[in-house]
Design an enzyme around this catalytic site. Sequence first.
Site, PDB file in Angstrom:
ATOM      1  N   TYR A  25       0.840  -1.204   0.000  1.00  0.00           N
ATOM      2  CA  TYR A  25       0.000   0.000   0.000  1.00  0.00           C
ATOM      3  C   TYR A  25       0.876   1.255   0.000  1.00  0.00           C
ATOM      4  CZ  TYR A  25      -2.960   3.679   2.037  1.00  0.00           C
ATOM      5  OH  TYR A  25      -3.594   4.866   2.294  1.00  0.00           O
ATOM      6  N   SER A 107      -3.351  12.494   8.737  1.00  0.00           N
ATOM      7  CA  SER A 107      -4.295  12.350   7.621  1.00  0.00           C
ATOM      8  C   SER A 107      -5.729  12.194   8.133  1.00  0.00           C
ATOM      9  CB  SER A 107      -3.919  11.096   6.819  1.00  0.00           C
ATOM     10  OG  SER A 107      -4.984  10.672   6.009  1.00  0.00           O
ATOM     11  N   GLN A 128      -4.544  17.058   7.901  1.00  0.00           N
ATOM     12  CA  GLN A 128      -4.893  17.054   6.468  1.00  0.00           C
ATOM     13  C   GLN A 128      -6.367  16.710   6.303  1.00  0.00           C
ATOM     14  OE1 GLN A 128      -5.309  13.689   4.811  1.00  0.00           O
ATOM     15  NE2 GLN A 128      -6.259  14.775   3.099  1.00  0.00           N
ATOM     16  N   TYR A 130      -9.637  15.799   3.787  1.00  0.00           N
ATOM     17  CA  TYR A 130     -10.284  15.441   2.519  1.00  0.00           C
ATOM     18  C   TYR A 130     -11.704  15.975   2.593  1.00  0.00           C
ATOM     19  CZ  TYR A 130      -6.794  11.989   0.949  1.00  0.00           C
ATOM     20  OH  TYR A 130      -5.663  11.369   0.493  1.00  0.00           O
ATOM     21  N   THR A 156      -6.338  18.710   0.934  1.00  0.00           N
ATOM     22  CA  THR A 156      -5.880  17.947  -0.240  1.00  0.00           C
ATOM     23  C   THR A 156      -6.900  18.057  -1.364  1.00  0.00           C
ATOM     24  OG1 THR A 156      -4.615  16.446   1.145  1.00  0.00           O
ATOM     25  CG2 THR A 156      -5.219  15.644  -1.042  1.00  0.00           C
ATOM     26  N   ARG A 165      -4.429   1.561  -7.681  1.00  0.00           N
ATOM     27  CA  ARG A 165      -3.162   0.839  -7.481  1.00  0.00           C
ATOM     28  C   ARG A 165      -3.480  -0.647  -7.571  1.00  0.00           C
ATOM     29  NH1 ARG A 165      -3.339   4.835  -3.719  1.00  0.00           N
ATOM     30  NH2 ARG A 165      -4.123   3.372  -2.170  1.00  0.00           N
ATOM     31  N   LYS A 252      -2.924  21.305  -0.940  1.00  0.00           N
ATOM     32  CA  LYS A 252      -2.038  20.199  -1.348  1.00  0.00           C
ATOM     33  C   LYS A 252      -2.512  19.552  -2.646  1.00  0.00           C
ATOM     34  CE  LYS A 252      -0.086  15.909   0.527  1.00  0.00           C
ATOM     35  NZ  LYS A 252      -0.674  14.799  -0.196  1.00  0.00           N
ATOM     36  N   HIS A 276       0.622  13.513  -5.195  1.00  0.00           N
ATOM     37  CA  HIS A 276       0.171  12.490  -4.255  1.00  0.00           C
ATOM     38  C   HIS A 276       1.113  11.284  -4.268  1.00  0.00           C
ATOM     39  CE1 HIS A 276      -3.651  12.103  -1.862  1.00  0.00           C
ATOM     40  NE2 HIS A 276      -3.135  10.911  -1.645  1.00  0.00           N
ATOM     41  N   ARG A 279       0.397   8.519  -6.839  1.00  0.00           N
ATOM     42  CA  ARG A 279      -0.694   7.580  -6.542  1.00  0.00           C
ATOM     43  C   ARG A 279      -1.993   7.956  -7.235  1.00  0.00           C
ATOM     44  NH1 ARG A 279       0.835   4.760  -1.871  1.00  0.00           N
ATOM     45  NH2 ARG A 279      -1.171   4.554  -0.838  1.00  0.00           N
TER      46      ARG A 279
HETATM   47  C1  LIG Z   1       0.791   5.190   1.948  1.00  0.00           C
HETATM   48  C2  LIG Z   1       0.446   6.599   1.574  1.00  0.00           C
HETATM   49  C3  LIG Z   1      -0.755   7.139   2.011  1.00  0.00           C
HETATM   50  C4  LIG Z   1      -1.081   8.458   1.693  1.00  0.00           C
HETATM   51  N1  LIG Z   1      -2.230   9.002   2.202  1.00  0.00           N
HETATM   52  C5  LIG Z   1      -2.480  10.316   2.016  1.00  0.00           C
HETATM   53  C6  LIG Z   1      -3.573  10.937   2.664  1.00  0.00           C
HETATM   54  O1  LIG Z   1      -4.306  10.317   3.417  1.00  0.00           O
HETATM   55  N2  LIG Z   1      -3.765  12.256   2.419  1.00  0.00           N
HETATM   56  C7  LIG Z   1      -2.959  12.996   1.593  1.00  0.00           C
HETATM   57  O2  LIG Z   1      -3.190  14.186   1.405  1.00  0.00           O
HETATM   58  N3  LIG Z   1      -1.902  12.424   0.996  1.00  0.00           N
HETATM   59  C8  LIG Z   1      -1.635  11.117   1.192  1.00  0.00           C
HETATM   60  N4  LIG Z   1      -0.523  10.556   0.620  1.00  0.00           N
HETATM   61  C9  LIG Z   1       0.397  11.382  -0.175  1.00  0.00           C
HETATM   62  C10 LIG Z   1       1.476  12.003   0.706  1.00  0.00           C
HETATM   63  O3  LIG Z   1       0.937  13.002   1.539  1.00  0.00           O
HETATM   64  C11 LIG Z   1       2.580  12.658  -0.134  1.00  0.00           C
HETATM   65  O4  LIG Z   1       2.002  13.521  -1.072  1.00  0.00           O
HETATM   66  C12 LIG Z   1       3.460  11.638  -0.842  1.00  0.00           C
HETATM   67  O5  LIG Z   1       3.668  10.498  -0.036  1.00  0.00           O
HETATM   68  C13 LIG Z   1       4.804  12.265  -1.197  1.00  0.00           C
HETATM   69  O6  LIG Z   1       5.601  11.392  -1.920  1.00  0.00           O
HETATM   70  P1  LIG Z   1       6.741  10.456  -1.251  1.00  0.00           P
HETATM   71  O7  LIG Z   1       6.008   9.334  -0.588  1.00  0.00           O
HETATM   72  O8  LIG Z   1       7.513  10.019  -2.432  1.00  0.00           O
HETATM   73  O9  LIG Z   1       7.515  11.297  -0.270  1.00  0.00           O
HETATM   74  C14 LIG Z   1      -0.200   9.238   0.898  1.00  0.00           C
HETATM   75  C15 LIG Z   1       1.011   8.669   0.465  1.00  0.00           C
HETATM   76  C16 LIG Z   1       1.343   7.379   0.803  1.00  0.00           C
HETATM   77  C17 LIG Z   1       2.657   6.812   0.334  1.00  0.00           C
END
Ligand SMILES: Cc1cc2nc3c(=O)[nH]c(=O)nc-3n(C[C@H](O)[C@H](O)[C@H](O)COP(=O)(O)O)c2cc1C
Length: 381
Positions: A25, A107, A128, A130, A156, A165, A252, A276, A279
């Site tokens: 994940y 989050s 953060q 949503y 966000t 994914r 964001k 993100h 993702r």
């Molecule tokens: C496992 C995972 C869960 C995430 N969940 C959220 C989330 O709940 N809210 C959000 O704004 N971004 C979420 N993100 C994005 C992160 O805030 C961030 O933008 C991203 O991880 C940055 O890239 P990096 O992992 O390469 O540092 C998530 C990222 C990952 C890897």
Amino acid sequence: MAQPLTIEDLRILAKRRVPRMFYDYADSGAWTEGTYRANETDFAGIKLRQRVAVDMTNRTLTSTMVGQPVAMPVALAPTGLTGMQHADGEILAARAASKAGVPFTLSTMSICSLEDIANHVGKPFWFQLYVMKDRDFIARLIQRAKGAGVTALVLTLDLQILGQRHKDIRNGLSAPPKPTIANLINLVTKPRWCLGMLDTPRRSFGNIVGHAKGVGDLSSLSSWTAEQFDPALSWDDVKWIKDLWGGKLILKGILDPEDAEMAAKSGADALIVSNHGGRQLDGALSSIAALPAIVEQVGGRMEILFDGGIRSGQDVIKALALGAHGTFIGRAFLYGLGAMGEEGVTRCLDIIRKELDITMALCGLRDVRDVDGRILVGGKG
Ligand SMILES: Cc1cc2nc3c(=O)[nH]c(=O)nc-3n(C[C@H](O)[C@H](O)[C@H](O)COP(=O)(O)O)c2cc1C
């Protein structure tokens, strides 16, 4: 493994210790994962200028993010399900961040709740948000964030519809999880993780269960989240949230200069250049490739923050050199957490701090606030 010296060492250890469905994940991106990979690899193409015989004594990494002092310009990004990488993961990560003097961002989709962090960490943190269709729930969540002492709200904007994914589908990652037989067998090989989970009551989405109308348990949560992310989210909603919150607001998920222009006009304090973590829109620019045009468009009207692909202090300094005022790390700290709990997040932050400090010195600078395009080969100051 001997002591982890790099974020990659922490990743390898996390892969060993975290059940496959939760490790995957974190370590995955949308569709072909092309943007996810580019976030990391595009950093490698940016070259630093080595300088010599300049005074490198008395260096400092302290700075500010949205006006708040930070020990270095690196915050922990909001990540959902962090309490599944390690029992009580959000509490542990928030503690490590607070000891290191950097912001922790909780989050909306966390396992530990706003109140858990307030009660168990006792230091201010960021939250953060949503935007869900149930606006009463959002209004109450904002009130809860105020009650928990949150000092900045990160809104966000890039996940009103979910990027896919493949690994999550193959692993049966849903709420509640429907793990495959292979994943159940995989659990048996992670006794440390299992014991931690048996020892904590926090195994569900703490900000939502018991707070959103009609969500009392994991099975009702599943249908609620599936239908609640609001694809109609607009700049009017950003204004509504800004007024309701009334404090520091960070937008964001900005990757395009036209959206950056809208963000600058919204009156928010900062934006985060982010895809993100690769993702969401597979095929989008890497964050670091998108950064310069956004910096130019905004032209100092609001603070520019950055995330995506940071795996070292060298990556942090490159983002700063291209105009980011501060950065966030996602997977880097999740790997630390999965590998070694709170100590692993501390280790992650130590690694990045040390790399940032030495890199800055070898580029001929003593103060992180002086980093600009002059430290890049071919860059401008
Ligand atoms: C496992 C995972 C869960 C995430 N969940 C959220 C989330 O709940 N809210 C959000 O704004 N971004 C979420 N993100 C994005 C992160 O805030 C961030 O933008 C991203 O991880 C940055 O890239 P990096 O992992 O390469 O540092 C998530 C990222 C990952 C890897």
